[in-house]
Design a protein around this motif. Structure first.
Motif, PDB file in Angstrom:
ATOM      1  N   THR A 101       0.828  -1.180   0.000  1.00 36.27           N
ATOM      2  CA  THR A 101       0.000   0.000   0.000  1.00 36.27           C
ATOM      3  C   THR A 101       0.874   1.245   0.000  1.00 36.27           C
ATOM      4  O   THR A 101       2.074   1.151  -0.288  1.00 36.27           O
ATOM      5  N   VAL A 102       0.347   2.372   0.477  1.00 33.79           N
ATOM      6  CA  VAL A 102       1.111   3.633   0.514  1.00 33.79           C
ATOM      7  C   VAL A 102       1.796   3.839   1.858  1.00 33.79           C
ATOM      8  O   VAL A 102       2.959   4.220   1.924  1.00 33.79           O
ATOM      9  N   HIS A 103       1.084   3.562   2.953  1.00 33.32           N
ATOM     10  CA  HIS A 103       1.531   3.942   4.302  1.00 33.32           C
ATOM     11  C   HIS A 103       2.414   2.854   4.936  1.00 33.32           C
ATOM     12  O   HIS A 103       2.043   1.673   4.953  1.00 33.32           O
ATOM     13  N   SER A 104       3.538   3.281   5.487  1.00 36.23           N
ATOM     14  CA  SER A 104       4.528   2.350   6.034  1.00 36.23           C
ATOM     15  C   SER A 104       4.049   1.564   7.249  1.00 36.23           C
ATOM     16  O   SER A 104       4.581   0.489   7.532  1.00 36.23           O
ATOM     17  N   GLY A 105       3.077   2.084   7.990  1.00 36.19           N
ATOM     18  CA  GLY A 105       2.529   1.330   9.113  1.00 36.19           C
ATOM     19  C   GLY A 105       1.529   0.298   8.619  1.00 36.19           C
ATOM     20  O   GLY A 105       1.550  -0.862   9.038  1.00 36.19           O
ATOM     21  N   ALA A 126       4.766   2.140  -0.078  1.00 42.02           N
ATOM     22  CA  ALA A 126       5.263   2.151   1.309  1.00 42.02           C
ATOM     23  C   ALA A 126       6.727   1.750   1.421  1.00 42.02           C
ATOM     24  O   ALA A 126       7.125   0.662   1.016  1.00 42.02           O
ATOM     25  N   GLY A 127       7.517   2.649   2.025  1.00 40.62           N
ATOM     26  CA  GLY A 127       8.977   2.454   2.041  1.00 40.62           C
ATOM     27  C   GLY A 127       9.522   1.784   3.279  1.00 40.62           C
ATOM     28  O   GLY A 127      10.749   1.701   3.435  1.00 40.62           O
ATOM     29  N   ASN A 128       8.649   1.304   4.184  1.00 35.72           N
ATOM     30  CA  ASN A 128       9.099   0.686   5.440  1.00 35.72           C
ATOM     31  C   ASN A 128      10.291  -0.239   5.190  1.00 35.72           C
ATOM     32  O   ASN A 128      10.170  -1.254   4.504  1.00 35.72           O
ATOM     33  N   ASP A 172       5.683  11.503  12.866  1.00 33.80           N
ATOM     34  CA  ASP A 172       6.259  10.529  13.791  1.00 33.80           C
ATOM     35  C   ASP A 172       5.757   9.112  13.476  1.00 33.80           C
ATOM     36  O   ASP A 172       4.908   8.582  14.181  1.00 33.80           O
ATOM     37  N   TYR A 173       6.235   8.566  12.373  1.00 38.51           N
ATOM     38  CA  TYR A 173       5.959   7.148  12.089  1.00 38.51           C
ATOM     39  C   TYR A 173       7.083   6.627  11.194  1.00 38.51           C
ATOM     40  O   TYR A 173       7.995   7.390  10.843  1.00 38.51           O
ATOM     41  N   ALA A 174       7.048   5.350  10.869  1.00 39.58           N
ATOM     42  CA  ALA A 174       8.195   4.697  10.226  1.00 39.58           C
ATOM     43  C   ALA A 174       8.759   5.481   9.036  1.00 39.58           C
ATOM     44  O   ALA A 174       9.978   5.665   8.927  1.00 39.58           O
ATOM     45  N   PHE A 226       7.231  14.813   4.135  1.00 39.08           N
ATOM     46  CA  PHE A 226       5.777  14.892   4.198  1.00 39.08           C
ATOM     47  C   PHE A 226       5.293  14.511   2.807  1.00 39.08           C
ATOM     48  O   PHE A 226       6.057  14.581   1.834  1.00 39.08           O
ATOM     49  N   ALA A 227       4.036  14.134   2.691  1.00 40.26           N
ATOM     50  CA  ALA A 227       3.509  13.751   1.382  1.00 40.26           C
ATOM     51  C   ALA A 227       2.022  14.043   1.330  1.00 40.26           C
ATOM     52  O   ALA A 227       1.384  14.261   2.364  1.00 40.26           O
ATOM     53  N   GLY A 228       1.488  14.066   0.106  1.00 41.82           N
ATOM     54  CA  GLY A 228       0.043  14.245  -0.084  1.00 41.82           C
ATOM     55  C   GLY A 228      -0.447  15.569   0.478  1.00 41.82           C
ATOM     56  O   GLY A 228       0.236  16.599   0.425  1.00 41.82           O
ATOM     57  N   GLY A 253      11.671  13.522  -2.245  1.00 40.25           N
ATOM     58  CA  GLY A 253      10.900  14.178  -3.298  1.00 40.25           C
ATOM     59  C   GLY A 253       9.395  14.164  -3.138  1.00 40.25           C
ATOM     60  O   GLY A 253       8.685  14.924  -3.802  1.00 40.25           O
ATOM     61  N   PHE A 254       8.887  13.318  -2.235  1.00 43.33           N
ATOM     62  CA  PHE A 254       7.432  13.262  -2.003  1.00 43.33           C
ATOM     63  C   PHE A 254       6.897  14.616  -1.553  1.00 43.33           C
ATOM     64  O   PHE A 254       5.718  14.921  -1.724  1.00 43.33           O
ATOM     65  N   LEU A 255       7.783  15.428  -0.963  1.00 37.96           N
ATOM     66  CA  LEU A 255       7.400  16.743  -0.448  1.00 37.96           C
ATOM     67  C   LEU A 255       6.724  17.605  -1.511  1.00 37.96           C
ATOM     68  O   LEU A 255       5.826  18.391  -1.201  1.00 37.96           O
ATOM     69  N   VAL A 302       5.417  10.076  -9.441  1.00 39.80           N
ATOM     70  CA  VAL A 302       6.141   8.875  -9.015  1.00 39.80           C
ATOM     71  C   VAL A 302       5.168   7.775  -8.585  1.00 39.80           C
ATOM     72  O   VAL A 302       5.439   6.586  -8.778  1.00 39.80           O
ATOM     73  N   TYR A 303       4.031   8.160  -8.011  1.00 44.65           N
ATOM     74  CA  TYR A 303       3.073   7.152  -7.538  1.00 44.65           C
ATOM     75  C   TYR A 303       2.500   6.369  -8.722  1.00 44.65           C
ATOM     76  O   TYR A 303       2.370   5.147  -8.667  1.00 44.65           O
ATOM     77  N   ALA A 304       2.192   7.090  -9.793  1.00 43.67           N
ATOM     78  CA  ALA A 304       1.700   6.429 -11.002  1.00 43.67           C
ATOM     79  C   ALA A 304       2.777   5.483 -11.556  1.00 43.67           C
ATOM     80  O   ALA A 304       2.476   4.344 -11.934  1.00 43.67           O
TER      81      ALA A 304
HETATM   82  C1  PHB Z   1       5.181   5.716   3.576  1.00 45.02           C
HETATM   83  O1  PHB Z   1       4.405   5.740   4.554  1.00 45.02           O
HETATM   84  O2  PHB Z   1       6.024   4.809   3.423  1.00 45.02           O
HETATM   85  C2  PHB Z   1       5.090   6.774   2.545  1.00 45.02           C
HETATM   86  C3  PHB Z   1       3.918   7.491   2.369  1.00 45.02           C
HETATM   87  C4  PHB Z   1       3.844   8.477   1.385  1.00 45.02           C
HETATM   88  C5  PHB Z   1       4.940   8.714   0.561  1.00 45.02           C
HETATM   89  C6  PHB Z   1       6.108   8.004   0.734  1.00 45.02           C
HETATM   90  C7  PHB Z   1       6.187   7.030   1.726  1.00 45.02           C
HETATM   91  O3  PHB Z   1       4.863   9.638  -0.382  1.00 45.02           O
END
Ligand code: PHB
Length: 390
Positions: A101-105, A126-128, A172-174, A226-228, A253-255, A302-304
């Motif tokens: 998915t997108v979110h590392s948690g 998700a880059g965890n 404050d998450y992974a 940060f992203a989104g 770069g997600f910023l 990048v998401y696409a």
């Molecule tokens: C992540 O939670 O791993 C994550 C989320 C949004 C991004 C990049 C990484 O753009």
């Protein structure tokens, strides 16, 4: 009136729970697409899904000789709901493959299912780092990045400009913390260091207290993850606070990815590092961007790219096994041996199944993250602690 006994209901539920997907060849293969379609990461999930579907369309909806049935599930970027959501896809819907998915948690529930049930999982964002380090497995692949990679490139590029001290600000998450580690390692490789780490809870956007603390720090630059929707607000608040004149803002770069129009003038000139950027001149990218625009009316980001490449990787695996998603060994062997013809530039996977890729340095110019150089060439995540046979 028809009466259904309690026992009857229980028996029905048990039958549902035990139902296993039909793996008869020729029957459609069910692919579970678990992504955020609401909340701060909704636009990211939409682009991943649209590009994955685009790839399927290019294959006439068939992989490994089987028609593909897609099952979409909104995970809301909520880790608390993740185990139940994964279970729904596998037990209720009979998914044979997981994409998410997108979110590392949230991704940790997918990783756990892929390890325990040997279901193939392709992570399209998700880059965890654990997913391709200590929790790596033959069934787990990433079409995206590890949180460490883009931030390492940013730190390295900053140190090359002579920055000795920088702060990292993030959720404050992974993803936030692991990207901070990459930033620190990149700075250190060039003789600098990350001297401060500032965080706030995900997906909070009350940035003003944090900006107040930042203004008093003895640093030369500020890096961030940060992203989104959160990234839109952070970049605007940072510019409004006047801090850009004091400390240049940079980041993974997600910023600034997919959000430049919303950020407007506040983002102009921000440098970031990522495995994709605007102006990459290769035939695959040109064709992909045109097709994505035609399908969605939006510009690719990048998401696409990661969603499209998840489709390509799944196709390589299923083509090798004639559509048998339970044939894990030959599936994995085919994906690992492949050179994936990505719009970002062709890449291969590391032994722990994470892309080895160029991290570009980009600068926000109008509505584009223009590639202005290479921050780290052919960068592999360290993959520490990965034992594929464990
Ligand atoms: C992540 O939670 O791993 C994550 C989320 C949004 C991004 C990049 C990484 O753009």
């Amino acid at each position: 009136m028809q009466q259904i006994s309690r026992r009857g209901i229980l028996a029905g539920t048990a039958a549902l729970a035990l139902a296993r997907p039909a793996i008869a060849q020729g029957a459609p293969i069910k692919v579970g697409l678990m992504l955020p379609f609401s909340g701060t990461y909704a636009a990211l999930g939409e682009n991943i899904a649209a590009a994955f579907e685009l790839y399927l369309q290019e294959r006439d909806g068939r992989l490994g000789g089987r028609a593909v049935t897609l099952i979409r599930l909104d995970d809301e970027s909520d880790p608390a709901k993740a185990p139940q959501n994964v279970n729904r896809l596998l037990e209720r819907d009979g998914a044979e493959v997981l994409i998410g998915t997108v979110h590392s948690g949230v991704v940790m529930a997918l990783v756990q299912a892929a390890r325990e049930r040997e279901v193939p999982l392709i992570i399209p964002n998700a880059g965890n780092v654990a997913a391709t380090r200590e929790l790596c497995a033959p069934s787990i692949f990433r079409s995206s990045f590890s949180n460490w990679q883009p931030a390492y490139g940013m730190g390295k590029a900053l140190a090359a400009k002579g920055v000795k001290k920088a702060a990292w600000v993030t959720w404050d998450y992974a993803a936030g913390k692991e990207s901070g580690e990459g930033f620190r390692d990149g700075l250190r490789a060039g003789g600098g260091d990350m001297t401060h780490l500032l965080t706030l809870a995900f997906p909070d956007t009350h940035f003003l207290p944090m900006l107040g603390v930042l203004s008093g720090l003895d640093v030369q630059a500020v890096g961030s993850f940060f992203a989104g929707g959160g990234a839109v607000q952070f970049v605007k608040d940072y510019a409004a606070s006047g801090l850009r004149e004091k400390f240049p803002l940079c980041g993974s770069g997600f910023l600034t990815e997919g959000v430049l129009t919303a950020q407007g003038a506040a983002a102009e000139g921000i440098q970031t590092a990522l495995h994709y950027g605007d102006g990459l001149d290769n035939a695959k990218n040109t064709a992909f961007r045109a097709a994505f625009k035609q399908k969605t009316g939006r510009d690719a980001d990048v998401y696409a790219v990661q969603g499209y490449d998840a489709g390509q990787m799944l196709a390589i695996g299923l083509d090798a096994t004639k559509g048998d998603a339970t044939a894990m060994k030959p599936m994995a062997a085919a994906i690992v041996a492949a050179k994936i013809d990505s719009p970002r530039g062709a890449f291969t996977l590391s032994p722990s199944h994470n892309p080895v890729q160029t991290i570009y340095l980009r600068e926000a110019t109008g509505s584009e993250n223009r590639v202005i150089g290479v921050a780290a060439d052919a960068l592999a995540d360290p993959g520490a602690g990965c034992n594929m046979s464990a």
